[in-house]
Design a protein around this motif. Structure first.
Motif, PDB file in Angstrom:
ATOM      1  N   THR A 373       0.643  -1.225   0.117  1.00 41.35           N
ATOM      2  CA  THR A 373       0.282   0.194  -0.210  1.00 41.35           C
ATOM      3  C   THR A 373       0.638   0.713   0.304  1.00 41.35           C
ATOM      4  OG1 THR A 373      -0.026   0.031   1.877  1.00 41.35           O
ATOM      5  CG2 THR A 373      -1.886  -0.768   1.403  1.00 41.35           C
ATOM      6  N   ARG A 374       0.068   2.610  -0.695  1.00 37.53           N
ATOM      7  CA  ARG A 374       1.048   4.061  -0.488  1.00 37.53           C
ATOM      8  C   ARG A 374       0.011   4.626   0.652  1.00 37.53           C
ATOM      9  NH1 ARG A 374       1.577   6.798  -5.935  1.00 37.53           N
ATOM     10  NH2 ARG A 374      -0.138   6.942  -4.726  1.00 37.53           N
ATOM     11  N   ASP A 375       0.794   5.093   1.836  1.00 38.61           N
ATOM     12  CA  ASP A 375      -0.186   6.361   2.802  1.00 38.61           C
ATOM     13  C   ASP A 375      -0.344   7.654   2.333  1.00 38.61           C
ATOM     14  OD1 ASP A 375       2.512   7.995   2.731  1.00 38.61           O
ATOM     15  OD2 ASP A 375       2.829   7.837   4.577  1.00 38.61           O
ATOM     16  N   SER A 376      -1.230   8.892   2.466  1.00 36.54           N
ATOM     17  CA  SER A 376      -1.264  10.133   2.036  1.00 36.54           C
ATOM     18  C   SER A 376       0.236  10.517   1.317  1.00 36.54           C
ATOM     19  CB  SER A 376      -1.974  10.251   2.907  1.00 36.54           C
ATOM     20  OG  SER A 376      -1.331  11.179   3.209  1.00 36.54           O
ATOM     21  N   ASP A 377       1.047  10.146   2.114  1.00 36.49           N
ATOM     22  CA  ASP A 377       2.155  11.054   1.317  1.00 36.49           C
ATOM     23  C   ASP A 377       2.913  10.449   0.429  1.00 36.49           C
ATOM     24  OD1 ASP A 377       1.993  13.142   3.541  1.00 36.49           O
ATOM     25  OD2 ASP A 377       2.465  11.477   5.452  1.00 36.49           O
ATOM     26  N   GLY A 378       2.826   9.516   0.161  1.00 38.01           N
ATOM     27  CA  GLY A 378       3.223   8.303  -1.203  1.00 38.01           C
ATOM     28  C   GLY A 378       4.683   7.733  -0.325  1.00 38.01           C
ATOM     29  N   TYR A 379       4.944   7.537   0.429  1.00 40.49           N
ATOM     30  CA  TYR A 379       5.492   6.666   1.418  1.00 40.49           C
ATOM     31  C   TYR A 379       4.733   4.757   0.797  1.00 40.49           C
ATOM     32  CZ  TYR A 379       8.740   9.931   3.177  1.00 40.49           C
ATOM     33  OH  TYR A 379       9.480  11.144   3.675  1.00 40.49           O
ATOM     34  N   PHE A 380       5.458   3.672   0.726  1.00 39.70           N
ATOM     35  CA  PHE A 380       5.373   2.543   0.223  1.00 39.70           C
ATOM     36  C   PHE A 380       5.187   1.886   1.276  1.00 39.70           C
ATOM     37  CE2 PHE A 380       5.209   4.203  -3.718  1.00 39.70           C
ATOM     38  CZ  PHE A 380       4.788   3.414  -4.662  1.00 39.70           C
ATOM     39  N   PHE A 381       4.355   0.350   1.634  1.00 40.88           N
ATOM     40  CA  PHE A 381       4.177  -0.509   2.597  1.00 40.88           C
ATOM     41  C   PHE A 381       4.169  -2.076   2.100  1.00 40.88           C
ATOM     42  CE2 PHE A 381       3.407   3.668   5.178  1.00 40.88           C
ATOM     43  CZ  PHE A 381       3.948   3.893   5.948  1.00 40.88           C
ATOM     44  N   VAL A 382       4.794  -2.677   2.167  1.00 38.77           N
ATOM     45  CA  VAL A 382       5.357  -3.551   1.176  1.00 38.77           C
ATOM     46  C   VAL A 382       4.748  -4.857   2.488  1.00 38.77           C
ATOM     47  CG1 VAL A 382       6.439  -5.527   0.154  1.00 38.77           C
ATOM     48  CG2 VAL A 382       6.899  -3.494  -0.186  1.00 38.77           C
ATOM     49  N   HIS A 383       3.648  -5.550   2.115  1.00 35.36           N
ATOM     50  CA  HIS A 383       2.873  -6.355   3.046  1.00 35.36           C
ATOM     51  C   HIS A 383       3.655  -7.700   3.084  1.00 35.36           C
ATOM     52  CE1 HIS A 383       0.695  -2.800   4.323  1.00 35.36           C
ATOM     53  NE2 HIS A 383       0.162  -2.462   3.262  1.00 35.36           N
ATOM     54  N   ASP A 384       2.783  -8.463   1.754  1.00 42.48           N
ATOM     55  CA  ASP A 384       3.757  -9.584   1.596  1.00 42.48           C
ATOM     56  C   ASP A 384       4.009 -10.111   0.184  1.00 42.48           C
ATOM     57  OD1 ASP A 384       1.090 -10.983   3.011  1.00 42.48           O
ATOM     58  OD2 ASP A 384      -0.154  -9.071   0.934  1.00 42.48           O
ATOM     59  N   ARG A 385       4.949 -10.476   0.793  1.00 43.35           N
ATOM     60  CA  ARG A 385       6.402 -11.442  -0.301  1.00 43.35           C
ATOM     61  C   ARG A 385       5.192 -11.708  -1.833  1.00 43.35           C
ATOM     62  NH1 ARG A 385       8.286 -12.409   4.665  1.00 43.35           N
ATOM     63  NH2 ARG A 385       7.871 -14.523   3.792  1.00 43.35           N
ATOM     64  N   LYS A 386       6.112 -11.405  -2.752  1.00 45.13           N
ATOM     65  CA  LYS A 386       5.699 -12.667  -3.761  1.00 45.13           C
ATOM     66  C   LYS A 386       4.897 -13.425  -3.398  1.00 45.13           C
ATOM     67  CE  LYS A 386       9.739 -10.826  -6.167  1.00 45.13           C
ATOM     68  NZ  LYS A 386      10.609 -10.828  -7.037  1.00 45.13           N
TER      69      LYS A 386
END
Length: 490
Positions: A373-386
């Motif tokens: 996901t990406r927050d409102s400021d554009g920072y990315f969070f990777v939750h699940d791997r391939k």
């Protein structure tokens, strides 16, 4: 700039006596390293007939000659093929055959494995002899330089082809994320056969004129001694390496004040690990990417906002990133989707596999297969791997590859491999097996079968025998139904 070896020569001109590489008590200046690159280019061209586009394999631990070979290939327009020395001979044999390597440079400890893997391939010791030096060559910025094989979801590894310009753009982003200058001193202990160990800090440092202390392989005590005595300013880790360091006696008392930052990546970083490093007064920077992105794509920057917990940061200076749906349409902030990347740091495609290349590219965007996901400021969070991938000690394990080997056993009818949590390695593989009617097989025999064909870290730690595997109407194994059984005797 003619090719990626040019900055080595320029640094040798500007600061000939500055130390470029420290290794096992020896110091190589930029003038000396430039000579080594030129001699390596001569060795490749004159003794081994290597020219533009030829593949040059290397099976060795980290060292100065490894790096000289990389830049010699850049000068000639050749392609370096780094080999994972943890792989079994059968795995190496497939890669060498698929890549059609022209010559292999090998460390003595791995000579027998190479001979078993590719008995017909010309081999040479990884040494840079005194003698002729090629200071010029036909290599160009747009030429492919690295062919790095990653375990494939189909059970066979794929070769990601990276151009010289990809490494250059990657280096610019490394300089940006680390605030790296020629005054920095890098401690490099992660393996060069991975793009992370090679390209997140090491090659960017050499391009900008910094000093790199190289360790042949990661040994926690040796890294701690280097921090204490060599006083590096930057260091790259993966979470498993950080955990190993923290578990080593003396870590809590070790003076880390020389380190401006520690960088980490390759898997999601848990908040507890972030807090443990930050509590020592050292910023922990996160780097997200893939072999296909050289690997730097998204990162947190030294001096930037590190308050967002497990966020892997913002799209890099020279790379675009988005969260998209299956059609490639960008999703709103906070909505989970696939991480897509675009930039000149991306690979040129998979070696001799147009179908695999086409399947992961969409309108110039590389589909990573990772969900975030990406927050409102554009920072990315990777939750699940391939999907289905297991990460064990920083190494990627694709279940399909292990399943393929398991199914080669005459007693095994069906196989499914999943990752089980492990306090030391993060995850370890567990195999669920259905035997053929009337067949009997012991767990140790299964492990012996796999270990003869794959690297040790890919061998299942547990084997669960079951009457059947849950499958969808299309015949795909329903892994989520097996996952609760990992912690039981099934």
């Amino acid at each position: 700039m003619t090719n990626l070896a040019t900055p080595i020569d320029r640094n040798a001109a500007f600061t000939p006596d500055k130390v470029a590489i420290r290794f096992e008590g020896a110091a190589i200046t930029y003038a000396g390293f430039a000579r080594d690159v030129a001699r390596a280019a001569s060795l490749l061209r004159r003794r081994h007939g290597v020219g533009r586009g030829d593949r040059v394999a290397v099976l060795a631990t980290n060292g100065p000659a490894y790096l000289a070979l990389l830049y010699a290939c850049a000068r000639l327009g050749a392609i370096l093929l780094p080999l994972n020395w943890r792989l079994a001979a059968a795995e190496l044999g497939y890669i060498l055959q698929h890549a059609e390597a022209q010559v292999a440079f090998v460390e003595p400890a791995f000579a027998t494995t190479l001979q078993e893997a590719a008995p017909e391939l010309p081999a040479a010791p990884l040494e840079i002899p005194e003698g002729d030096a090629d200071w010029d060559g036909p290599g160009r910025f747009e030429d492919p330089l690295l062919l790095v094989y990653t375990s494939g979801t189909t059970g066979r590894p794929k070769g990601a082809l990276l151009r010289q310009e990809a490494l250059f753009h990657n280096a610019v982003m490394s300089h940006h994320l680390h605030g790296m200058t020629a005054e920095d001193h890098i401690l490099a202990a992660l393996p060069f056969f991975h793009v992370g160990g090679l390209n997140i800090q090491t090659t960017p440092a050499l391009q900008i004129g910094a000093t790199v202390t190289v360790h042949a392989r990661f040994v926690p005590e040796a890294v701690m001694e280097a921090i204490a005595t060599d006083r590096p300013t930057l260091m790259l880790t993966v979470p498993a390496v950080l955990r190993a360091l923290m578990a080593t006696p003396g870590w809590n008392e070790l003076d880390l004040s020389s380190l401006r930052a520690i960088s980490t990546g390759s898997e999601p970083v848990h908040q507890a690990l972030i807090d443990a490093v930050m509590a020592r007064g050292v910023p922990l920077l996160q780097v997200y990417g893939a072999t296909e992105s050289c690997p730097i794509a998204i990162y947190t920057r030294l001096g930037g906002d590190l308050s967002r917990g497990t966020s892997t940061g913002l799209p890099g200076l020279l790379c675009e990133a988005r969260i998209a749906d299956e059609a490639g349409r960008e999703l709103p902030h906070g909505v989970a989707g696939e991480v897509l990347l675009r930039g000149r740091n991306l690979f040129a495609g998979y070696w001799r596999d147009e179908a695999a290349t086409a399947s992961c590219m969409q309108d110039g965007w590389y589909r990573t297969g990772d969900i975030g996901t990406r927050d409102s400021d554009g920072y990315f969070f990777v939750h699940d791997r391939k999907k289905n991938m297991i990460i064990s000690g920083g190494e990627n394990i694709y279940p399909a590859e292990v399943e393929r080997v398991l199914l080669e056993h005459p007693a095994i009818a069906e196989a499914a491999v999943l990752g089980a949590p492990d306090p030391k390695w993060q995850e370890v593989p567990v195999a669920f097996l259905v035997l053929r009617a009337g067949m009997v097989l012991e767990e140790e025999a299964v492990r012996a079968h796999v270990s003869a064909r794959l690297a040790r870290f890919k061998v299942p730690r547990r084997v669960v025998f079951t009457d059947s595997l849950p499958r969808t109407a299309l015949g795909k194994v329903r892994h989520f139904e097996l996952r609760p059984l990992i912690g039981t005797d099934a």
